[in-house]
Design a protein around this motif. Structure first.
Motif, PDB file in Angstrom:
ATOM      1  N   PRO A  11       8.852  10.750  -2.282  1.00 21.81           N
ATOM      2  CA  PRO A  11       7.396  10.651  -2.102  1.00 21.81           C
ATOM      3  C   PRO A  11       6.923   9.199  -2.126  1.00 21.81           C
ATOM      4  O   PRO A  11       6.050   8.827  -1.348  1.00 21.81           O
ATOM      5  N   ALA A  12       7.516   8.387  -2.996  1.00 22.84           N
ATOM      6  CA  ALA A  12       7.086   6.996  -3.105  1.00 22.84           C
ATOM      7  C   ALA A  12       7.226   6.277  -1.774  1.00 22.84           C
ATOM      8  O   ALA A  12       6.378   5.480  -1.391  1.00 22.84           O
ATOM      9  N   MET A  13       8.325   6.580  -1.060  1.00 25.50           N
ATOM     10  CA  MET A  13       8.550   5.937   0.220  1.00 25.50           C
ATOM     11  C   MET A  13       7.456   6.282   1.214  1.00 25.50           C
ATOM     12  O   MET A  13       6.933   5.418   1.884  1.00 25.50           O
ATOM     13  N   LYS A  14       7.124   7.566   1.293  1.00 20.54           N
ATOM     14  CA  LYS A  14       6.115   8.001   2.253  1.00 20.54           C
ATOM     15  C   LYS A  14       4.779   7.347   1.951  1.00 20.54           C
ATOM     16  O   LYS A  14       3.979   7.128   2.825  1.00 20.54           O
ATOM     17  N   ASN A  15       4.552   7.087   0.691  1.00 18.22           N
ATOM     18  CA  ASN A  15       3.241   6.608   0.275  1.00 18.22           C
ATOM     19  C   ASN A  15       3.090   5.102   0.293  1.00 18.22           C
ATOM     20  O   ASN A  15       2.054   4.591  -0.104  1.00 18.22           O
ATOM     21  N   VAL A  16       4.124   4.391   0.742  1.00 18.95           N
ATOM     22  CA  VAL A  16       4.033   2.930   0.723  1.00 18.95           C
ATOM     23  C   VAL A  16       2.823   2.421   1.505  1.00 18.95           C
ATOM     24  O   VAL A  16       2.047   1.641   0.964  1.00 18.95           O
ATOM     25  N   PRO A  17       2.596   2.869   2.750  1.00 19.10           N
ATOM     26  CA  PRO A  17       1.405   2.361   3.457  1.00 19.10           C
ATOM     27  C   PRO A  17       0.120   2.708   2.711  1.00 19.10           C
ATOM     28  O   PRO A  17      -0.789   1.878   2.614  1.00 19.10           O
ATOM     29  N   ALA A  18       0.049   3.932   2.142  1.00 13.70           N
ATOM     30  CA  ALA A  18      -1.139   4.329   1.389  1.00 13.70           C
ATOM     31  C   ALA A  18      -1.297   3.460   0.150  1.00 13.70           C
ATOM     32  O   ALA A  18      -2.404   3.023  -0.179  1.00 13.70           O
ATOM     33  N   MET A  19      -0.182   3.205  -0.532  1.00 15.93           N
ATOM     34  CA  MET A  19      -0.215   2.380  -1.738  1.00 15.93           C
ATOM     35  C   MET A  19      -0.754   0.985  -1.400  1.00 15.93           C
ATOM     36  O   MET A  19      -1.550   0.417  -2.143  1.00 15.93           O
ATOM     37  N   LEU A  20      -0.325   0.435  -0.268  1.00 16.77           N
ATOM     38  CA  LEU A  20      -0.792  -0.888   0.146  1.00 16.77           C
ATOM     39  C   LEU A  20      -2.291  -0.849   0.458  1.00 16.77           C
ATOM     40  O   LEU A  20      -3.035  -1.725   0.040  1.00 16.77           O
ATOM     41  N   LEU A  25      -4.401  -4.089   0.783  1.00 21.72           N
ATOM     42  CA  LEU A  25      -3.524  -4.851   1.687  1.00 21.72           C
ATOM     43  C   LEU A  25      -3.288  -4.037   2.960  1.00 21.72           C
ATOM     44  O   LEU A  25      -2.990  -2.849   2.901  1.00 21.72           O
ATOM     45  N   ARG A  26      -3.410  -4.715   4.094  1.00 20.32           N
ATOM     46  CA  ARG A  26      -3.124  -4.043   5.358  1.00 20.32           C
ATOM     47  C   ARG A  26      -1.619  -3.757   5.432  1.00 20.32           C
ATOM     48  O   ARG A  26      -0.810  -4.657   5.181  1.00 20.32           O
ATOM     49  N   PRO A  27      -1.248  -2.501   5.697  1.00 20.56           N
ATOM     50  CA  PRO A  27       0.183  -2.169   5.715  1.00 20.56           C
ATOM     51  C   PRO A  27       0.883  -2.644   6.983  1.00 20.56           C
ATOM     52  O   PRO A  27       1.204  -1.862   7.855  1.00 20.56           O
ATOM     53  N   ARG A  29       4.055  -4.136   9.174  1.00 17.64           N
ATOM     54  CA  ARG A  29       5.448  -3.695   9.155  1.00 17.64           C
ATOM     55  C   ARG A  29       6.263  -4.439   8.104  1.00 17.64           C
ATOM     56  O   ARG A  29       7.068  -3.870   7.394  1.00 17.64           O
ATOM     57  N   GLN A  30       6.042  -5.762   8.022  1.00 17.20           N
ATOM     58  CA  GLN A  30       6.802  -6.552   7.058  1.00 17.20           C
ATOM     59  C   GLN A  30       6.463  -6.161   5.619  1.00 17.20           C
ATOM     60  O   GLN A  30       7.348  -6.029   4.779  1.00 17.20           O
ATOM     61  N   ARG A  31       5.168  -5.984   5.345  1.00 19.98           N
ATOM     62  CA  ARG A  31       4.775  -5.592   3.983  1.00 19.98           C
ATOM     63  C   ARG A  31       5.365  -4.236   3.609  1.00 19.98           C
ATOM     64  O   ARG A  31       5.845  -4.050   2.498  1.00 19.98           O
ATOM     65  N   VAL A  32       5.294  -3.304   4.559  1.00 20.44           N
ATOM     66  CA  VAL A  32       5.828  -1.968   4.275  1.00 20.44           C
ATOM     67  C   VAL A  32       7.331  -2.053   4.025  1.00 20.44           C
ATOM     68  O   VAL A  32       7.849  -1.481   3.058  1.00 20.44           O
ATOM     69  N   ALA A  33       8.037  -2.811   4.861  1.00 18.85           N
ATOM     70  CA  ALA A  33       9.488  -2.921   4.704  1.00 18.85           C
ATOM     71  C   ALA A  33       9.842  -3.545   3.353  1.00 18.85           C
ATOM     72  O   ALA A  33      10.740  -3.068   2.651  1.00 18.85           O
ATOM     73  N   ASN A  69       5.265 -15.284   0.180  1.00 18.24           N
ATOM     74  CA  ASN A  69       3.841 -14.973   0.369  1.00 18.24           C
ATOM     75  C   ASN A  69       3.549 -13.519   0.037  1.00 18.24           C
ATOM     76  O   ASN A  69       2.557 -13.208  -0.631  1.00 18.24           O
ATOM     77  N   THR A  70       4.430 -12.630   0.523  1.00 21.53           N
ATOM     78  CA  THR A  70       4.209 -11.202   0.307  1.00 21.53           C
ATOM     79  C   THR A  70       4.291 -10.866  -1.176  1.00 21.53           C
ATOM     80  O   THR A  70       3.466 -10.112  -1.702  1.00 21.53           O
ATOM     81  N   LEU A  71       5.267 -11.456  -1.879  1.00 22.64           N
ATOM     82  CA  LEU A  71       5.389 -11.195  -3.318  1.00 22.64           C
ATOM     83  C   LEU A  71       4.136 -11.651  -4.058  1.00 22.64           C
ATOM     84  O   LEU A  71       3.658 -10.970  -4.959  1.00 22.64           O
ATOM     85  N   HIS A  72       3.594 -12.796  -3.651  1.00 28.50           N
ATOM     86  CA  HIS A  72       2.380 -13.275  -4.313  1.00 28.50           C
ATOM     87  C   HIS A  72       1.173 -12.400  -3.970  1.00 28.50           C
ATOM     88  O   HIS A  72       0.327 -12.147  -4.828  1.00 28.50           O
ATOM     89  N   GLN A  73       1.117 -11.914  -2.727  1.00 32.66           N
ATOM     90  CA  GLN A  73       0.029 -10.997  -2.358  1.00 32.66           C
ATOM     91  C   GLN A  73       0.126  -9.700  -3.160  1.00 32.66           C
ATOM     92  O   GLN A  73      -0.876  -9.193  -3.665  1.00 32.66           O
ATOM     93  N   PHE A  74       1.334  -9.173  -3.301  1.00 37.43           N
ATOM     94  CA  PHE A  74       1.533  -7.945  -4.081  1.00 37.43           C
ATOM     95  C   PHE A  74       1.140  -8.184  -5.540  1.00 37.43           C
ATOM     96  O   PHE A  74       0.572  -7.317  -6.191  1.00 37.43           O
ATOM     97  N   THR A  75       1.452  -9.370  -6.040  1.00 34.29           N
ATOM     98  CA  THR A  75       1.125  -9.684  -7.438  1.00 34.29           C
ATOM     99  C   THR A  75      -0.387  -9.752  -7.614  1.00 34.29           C
ATOM    100  O   THR A  75      -0.940  -9.188  -8.561  1.00 34.29           O
ATOM    101  N   GLU A  76      -1.059 -10.426  -6.682  1.00 33.56           N
ATOM    102  CA  GLU A  76      -2.521 -10.525  -6.771  1.00 33.56           C
ATOM    103  C   GLU A  76      -3.179  -9.158  -6.652  1.00 33.56           C
ATOM    104  O   GLU A  76      -4.223  -8.914  -7.263  1.00 33.56           O
ATOM    105  N   ALA A  77      -2.533  -8.260  -5.903  1.00 30.56           N
ATOM    106  CA  ALA A  77      -3.083  -6.921  -5.727  1.00 30.56           C
ATOM    107  C   ALA A  77      -2.740  -6.008  -6.906  1.00 30.56           C
ATOM    108  O   ALA A  77      -3.127  -4.846  -6.923  1.00 30.56           O
TER     109      ALA A  77
END
Ligand SMILES: [Zn+2]
Length: 146
Positions: A11-20, A25-27, A29-33, A69-77
């Motif tokens: 379930p966690a995998m399916k929800n990655v775009p929703a989680m973002l 954060l706009r999901p 392709r790179q962020r989702v991957a 950059n992505t790690l820092h964006q995820f951290t800020e989010a």
């Protein structure tokens, strides 16, 4: 016997775009991957370099700078917690709860310390108008000398 669901169907995998999206954060392709690599396997501590290696070996075409950059964006989010170990080395923790760490100096492995039973005593009073937001405890480990 442990039965792990296949990588693609948890379930966690399916929800990655929703989680973002929920995190603002706009999901892309790179962020989702990258989020899939980060969050698919339970709690973990990774450096940008390590995640970049994983991305490359999983055929995710991404530069180290983008991983940073992505790690820092995820951290800020609020999706990751940053754990600074040394000036040059930052670990990103998928467990954002308040917890402490062992750091093994010989192999650079960061491990969670269960919060129960750990007490930090004798903290100084914060200056007027300030309050303690969090206490980071990093317990450094070396091999026992023989
Ligand atoms: Zn941790």
């Amino acid at each position: 016997m442990t039965h792990h669901a296949p990588f693609e169907t948890t379930p966690a995998m399916k929800n990655v775009p929703a989680m973002l999206r929920v995190s603002g954060l706009r999901p892309t392709r790179q962020r989702v991957a990258l989020a899939e690599l980060l969050f698919a396997r339970g709690d973990r501590h990774v450096t940008a370099e390590r995640l970049h290696e994983e991305a490359v070996s999983n055929d995710v075409p991404v530069s180290l700078a983008t991983v940073y950059n992505t790690l820092h964006q995820f951290t800020e989010a609020g999706l990751l917690r940053e754990v600074a170990v040394e000036g040059a080395k930052t670990y990103f923790d998928t467990n954002t709860s308040n917890h402490c760490h062992f750091f093994c100096e010989s192999d650079g492995v960061l491990m969670d310390i269960p919060t129960e039973g750990l007490r930090v005593e004798g903290l100084p009073e914060p200056p007027e108008g300030m309050e303690v937001s969090r206490v980071d405890v990093l317990v450094r480990l070396v091999d026992k000398s023989a």
